[in-house]
Design an enzyme around this catalytic site. Structure first.
Site, PDB file in Angstrom:
ATOM      1  N   ARG A  18       0.829  -1.216   0.000  1.00 54.03           N
ATOM      2  CA  ARG A  18       0.000   0.000   0.000  1.00 54.03           C
ATOM      3  C   ARG A  18       0.860   1.261   0.000  1.00 54.03           C
ATOM      4  O   ARG A  18       0.568   2.219  -0.717  1.00 54.03           O
ATOM      5  CB  ARG A  18      -0.956   0.012   1.183  1.00 54.03           C
ATOM      6  CG  ARG A  18      -2.067  -1.018   1.080  1.00 54.03           C
ATOM      7  CD  ARG A  18      -2.963  -1.023   2.300  1.00 54.03           C
ATOM      8  NE  ARG A  18      -2.149  -1.321   3.475  1.00 54.03           N
ATOM      9  CZ  ARG A  18      -2.413  -0.895   4.709  1.00 54.03           C
ATOM     10  NH1 ARG A  18      -3.474  -0.162   4.946  1.00 54.03           N
ATOM     11  NH2 ARG A  18      -1.635  -1.214   5.714  1.00 54.03           N
ATOM     12  N   ASN A  36      -6.418  -2.536   2.052  1.00 58.29           N
ATOM     13  CA  ASN A  36      -6.464  -3.992   2.098  1.00 58.29           C
ATOM     14  C   ASN A  36      -7.911  -4.462   2.118  1.00 58.29           C
ATOM     15  O   ASN A  36      -8.769  -3.825   2.717  1.00 58.29           O
ATOM     16  CB  ASN A  36      -5.757  -4.516   3.349  1.00 58.29           C
ATOM     17  CG  ASN A  36      -4.254  -4.392   3.268  1.00 58.29           C
ATOM     18  OD1 ASN A  36      -3.682  -4.311   2.189  1.00 58.29           O
ATOM     19  ND2 ASN A  36      -3.611  -4.393   4.421  1.00 58.29           N
TER      20      ASN A  36
END
Length: 91
Positions: A18, A36
């Site tokens: 990320r 996520n």
């Protein structure tokens, strides 16, 4: 301006994916979010000029994190904009 929705599958959680995506988004000059998902994938919503989004998509497919292993990227483009102000990591 276009909107790009992506789901990235593979080894993409717990490996800095990320935050690497955030860096790629900043470098690619796109806005949006990365987060996520419960199934182990990563969801990315991005907006920007079409050519910049294609460049961003290419870099994500190549795995921006050295520890991640991208297997599949499902994506779609649309004209429905959320008008994000910046790119941010959720969660």
């Amino acid at each position: 301006m276009k909107h790009l929705s992506m789901h990235v599958y593979g080894l993409v959680q717990g490996v800095g994916f990320r935050y690497s995506t955030l860096q790629v988004a900043i470098e690619s000059d796109v806005t949006g979010t990365v987060e996520n998902e419960m199934d182990g994938s990563v969801k990315i919503e991005a907006e920007g000029e079409e050519m910049k989004l294609y460049s961003f998509l290419t870099k994500i497919r190549q795995s921006p994190s050295p520890f991640a292993k991208v297997k599949t990227v499902d994506y779609s483009f649309s004209d429905n904009l959320e008008n994000y102000k910046k790119f941010r990591v959720i969660g």
